[in-house]
Design an enzyme around this catalytic site. Sequence first.
Site, PDB file in Angstrom:
ATOM      1  N   HIS A   1      27.169  -0.507  -1.268  1.00 55.26           N
ATOM      2  CA  HIS A   1      26.183  -0.239  -0.521  1.00 55.26           C
ATOM      3  C   HIS A   1      27.245  -0.431   0.997  1.00 55.26           C
ATOM      4  CE1 HIS A   1      22.848   1.283  -2.243  1.00 55.26           C
ATOM      5  NE2 HIS A   1      23.287   2.212  -3.145  1.00 55.26           N
TER       6      HIS A   1
ATOM      7  N   PHE B   1      -1.425  -3.919   5.699  1.00 54.48           N
ATOM      8  CA  PHE B   1      -0.874  -2.519   6.714  1.00 54.48           C
ATOM      9  C   PHE B   1      -1.784  -1.912   7.157  1.00 54.48           C
ATOM     10  CE2 PHE B   1       2.009   0.523   8.210  1.00 54.48           C
ATOM     11  CZ  PHE B   1       2.719   0.613   8.884  1.00 54.48           C
ATOM     12  N   ALA B   2      -2.093  -1.427   8.522  1.00 62.22           N
ATOM     13  CA  ALA B   2      -2.995  -0.386   9.889  1.00 62.22           C
ATOM     14  C   ALA B   2      -4.540  -0.213   8.677  1.00 62.22           C
ATOM     15  CB  ALA B   2      -2.358   0.899   9.665  1.00 62.22           C
TER      16      ALA B   2
ATOM     17  N   MET C   1      24.653  -9.223  -8.314  1.00 62.44           N
ATOM     18  CA  MET C   1      25.183  -8.177  -7.778  1.00 62.44           C
ATOM     19  C   MET C   1      24.891  -7.161  -7.288  1.00 62.44           C
ATOM     20  SD  MET C   1      25.062  -8.781 -11.530  1.00 62.44           S
ATOM     21  CE  MET C   1      25.689  -7.007 -12.418  1.00 62.44           C
TER      22      MET C   1
ATOM     23  N   GLY D   1       0.816  -1.321  -0.096  1.00 63.41           N
ATOM     24  CA  GLY D   1      -0.095   0.289  -0.423  1.00 63.41           C
ATOM     25  C   GLY D   1       0.462   1.542   0.035  1.00 63.41           C
ATOM     26  N   GLY D   2       2.088   0.656  -0.133  1.00 64.91           N
ATOM     27  CA  GLY D   2       2.868   2.082  -0.490  1.00 64.91           C
ATOM     28  C   GLY D   2       3.138   3.498  -2.196  1.00 64.91           C
ATOM     29  N   ASN D   3       4.452   3.367  -1.774  1.00 67.24           N
ATOM     30  CA  ASN D   3       4.969   4.785  -3.421  1.00 67.24           C
ATOM     31  C   ASN D   3       4.235   3.485  -4.732  1.00 67.24           C
ATOM     32  OD1 ASN D   3       5.187   6.827  -1.796  1.00 67.24           O
ATOM     33  ND2 ASN D   3       6.823   5.652  -1.029  1.00 67.24           N
TER      34      ASN D   3
ATOM     35  N   ARG E   1      18.693   2.297   5.287  1.00 66.53           N
ATOM     36  CA  ARG E   1      17.771   1.260   4.509  1.00 66.53           C
ATOM     37  C   ARG E   1      19.760   0.793   3.767  1.00 66.53           C
ATOM     38  NH1 ARG E   1      18.207   2.449  -1.121  1.00 66.53           N
ATOM     39  NH2 ARG E   1      17.490   4.814  -1.509  1.00 66.53           N
TER      40      ARG E   1
ATOM     41  N   THR F   1      15.301  -3.579  -8.781  1.00 64.93           N
ATOM     42  CA  THR F   1      15.140  -2.689  -8.153  1.00 64.93           C
ATOM     43  C   THR F   1      14.058  -1.884  -8.094  1.00 64.93           C
ATOM     44  OG1 THR F   1      15.563  -0.556  -7.474  1.00 64.93           O
ATOM     45  CG2 THR F   1      16.165  -1.449 -10.371  1.00 64.93           C
TER      46      THR F   1
HETATM   47  P1  NAD Z   1       7.149   2.215   0.700  1.00 63.42           P
HETATM   48  O1  NAD Z   1       8.221   3.372   1.249  1.00 63.42           O
HETATM   49  O2  NAD Z   1       6.461   3.254   0.236  1.00 63.42           O
HETATM   50  O3  NAD Z   1       6.148   1.352   2.135  1.00 63.42           O
HETATM   51  C1  NAD Z   1       6.068   1.866   2.976  1.00 63.42           C
HETATM   52  C2  NAD Z   1       4.538   0.527   2.602  1.00 63.42           C
HETATM   53  O4  NAD Z   1       4.961  -0.428   2.896  1.00 63.42           O
HETATM   54  C3  NAD Z   1       3.120   1.032   3.726  1.00 63.42           C
HETATM   55  O5  NAD Z   1       2.522   1.729   2.800  1.00 63.42           O
HETATM   56  C4  NAD Z   1       2.312  -0.674   4.100  1.00 63.42           C
HETATM   57  O6  NAD Z   1       1.775  -0.727   2.955  1.00 63.42           O
HETATM   58  C5  NAD Z   1       3.478  -1.013   3.773  1.00 63.42           C
HETATM   59  N1  NAD Z   1       4.318  -1.449   4.905  1.00 63.42           N
HETATM   60  C6  NAD Z   1       5.255  -0.472   6.294  1.00 63.42           C
HETATM   61  N2  NAD Z   1       5.343  -0.947   7.111  1.00 63.42           N
HETATM   62  C7  NAD Z   1       4.991  -1.779   7.392  1.00 63.42           C
HETATM   63  C8  NAD Z   1       4.748  -3.304   8.427  1.00 63.42           C
HETATM   64  N3  NAD Z   1       5.170  -3.115   9.279  1.00 63.42           N
HETATM   65  N4  NAD Z   1       3.943  -4.120   8.023  1.00 63.42           N
HETATM   66  C9  NAD Z   1       3.771  -4.584   6.213  1.00 63.42           C
HETATM   67  N5  NAD Z   1       3.534  -3.457   5.784  1.00 63.42           N
HETATM   68  C10 NAD Z   1       4.438  -3.124   6.257  1.00 63.42           C
HETATM   69  O7  NAD Z   1       7.930   1.197   0.286  1.00 63.42           O
HETATM   70  P2  NAD Z   1       8.264   1.788  -1.850  1.00 63.42           P
HETATM   71  O8  NAD Z   1       8.244   3.478  -1.263  1.00 63.42           O
HETATM   72  O9  NAD Z   1       6.858   1.864  -2.456  1.00 63.42           O
HETATM   73  O10 NAD Z   1       9.521   1.635  -1.939  1.00 63.42           O
HETATM   74  C11 NAD Z   1       9.514  -0.380  -1.865  1.00 63.42           C
HETATM   75  C12 NAD Z   1      11.220  -0.357  -2.190  1.00 63.42           C
HETATM   76  O11 NAD Z   1      11.470   0.042  -3.281  1.00 63.42           O
HETATM   77  C13 NAD Z   1      11.355  -0.246  -0.391  1.00 63.42           C
HETATM   78  O12 NAD Z   1      12.504  -1.478  -0.466  1.00 63.42           O
HETATM   79  C14 NAD Z   1      12.919   1.237  -0.938  1.00 63.42           C
HETATM   80  O13 NAD Z   1      13.251   1.360  -0.158  1.00 63.42           O
HETATM   81  C15 NAD Z   1      12.504   0.831  -2.205  1.00 63.42           C
HETATM   82  N6  NAD Z   1      12.855   1.901  -3.269  1.00 63.42           N
HETATM   83  C16 NAD Z   1      12.088   2.779  -2.733  1.00 63.42           C
HETATM   84  C17 NAD Z   1      12.561   4.040  -4.101  1.00 63.42           C
HETATM   85  C18 NAD Z   1      11.092   5.415  -4.507  1.00 63.42           C
HETATM   86  O14 NAD Z   1      11.435   6.133  -4.592  1.00 63.42           O
HETATM   87  N7  NAD Z   1       9.862   4.623  -3.628  1.00 63.42           N
HETATM   88  C19 NAD Z   1      13.171   4.238  -4.670  1.00 63.42           C
HETATM   89  C20 NAD Z   1      14.398   3.521  -4.200  1.00 63.42           C
HETATM   90  C21 NAD Z   1      14.570   2.455  -4.057  1.00 63.42           C
END
Ligand code: NAD
Length: 402
Positions: A216, A35-36, A210, A10-12, A329, A141
Amino acid sequence: DKFQVLVCGGGNGAHVMAGLAAAKPDIEARVLTLFADEADQWSESLKTNDLTVLVKGSDGQPDTAIKSKPSMVSKKPEEVVPGCKMIIIVVPAFAHNLYLEAIKPYVDPKCIILGVPGPSFDHAVRGILGEKADTVFIFETLPWACRIKEYGKEVEVLGSKETVLVAIQGSLSTAPIGPMGKSPVETLQYVLGAAPVLHLAGHPLCITLMATPTLHSAIMYGTWTNWDGKPLDKIPLFYQGVNETTAQLISDLSDENLKVTKGIKRKRPDVDLSQVKHVYDWFMTRYTNDVQDKSSLKTVLQTNNAYAGLKHSMLEVEPGKFVPDFSHRYISEDIPFGLVVTRGVAEVAGIETPIMDKILLWAQEKLGKEFLVNGKMQGKDIYSTQCPQAYGLKTLDEVLGH
Ligand code: NAD
């Protein structure tokens, strides 16, 4: 008949994936978020709004708004999993297991399970779904830099990667799927649009072996292992600040990944690991146009335009005084879902990895975790990682999936 796809998360990233998939006329996109109260919030928003993916135009081009509606958003797997032929898990790696456990009772045995991002996601799928794991598909990624503007309503794509390595394994790897008649990789390319371009990498282990998490981890170790604990006045540059010793360490660690690759190839010549490259060669394919001085790995890191100005993540302990943030991270994700995995694979393959061990022992202490104990991946915290040992994958066949 539409092709039914479930986006988990449910995130980005989940917002972008769900929005792009739902925008295709021959795809029905559903969402599972555990989540929540995310499922309630998102469902509520869809009653009155479309989901908009706003793709920012680059080089002065206008933005593009892609509007669509996922058919259902739920926190109950039994409502959304049945009937789905592809399940795309788009969450930070620590939440992979949660979603795999949730979908397990309802998943179709002929389903494609995709992890985005997903290095070592294949271990989790095989470890948790067992016999129910048919085809596993992984992205190295997340394809985009993206951010939710308004929950369930609008997400902004700030930029896309040019290329993303992907790997797929299982009976449906090349099968035409859905009304589109495209292979799974072509289907994802169709959902994503022109960018990023997906490149197939052979066996999923290629992606695990890879460069980026390895890179990092080595930079963090190289920069901070001899730090005296005193706060700094300046925040050091992450890549441009790499010195000779750290550059050598990155190269040695990358050689160790290649040693693991060769060791596995010797035992299993049928497994395609041909795309695993030394980190220097990886830079030459990824960032050829961005690097000013290609003479060594150190100069590549110091003169890569894509890295210009990027700094270490630091905490300000008093005004103008900084200490490294070991919860960032680059350690908290790249150790359990990067180095720990490679080290675990090497252990199963019977290959010694002194450099990985040195970095891992340092990093686990900084994280307050135990992964590597007495030379084996047997610490109490391995279950929060994706190393083979966390899922009881003990033989090379189990790790490789055949
Ligand atoms: P995010 O930060 O939006 O993820 C948050 C979501 O993860 C929440 O909305 C929820 O749905 C879920 N979540 C969080 N805590 C949780 C818990 N305790 N239990 C269950 N679900 C939970 O993630 P994102 O931005 O979609 O990124 C996904 C991955 O890609 C991550 O590993 C991030 O590091 C990586 N990433 C993201 C970006 C970016 O621009 N958004 C860029 C590069 C890499």
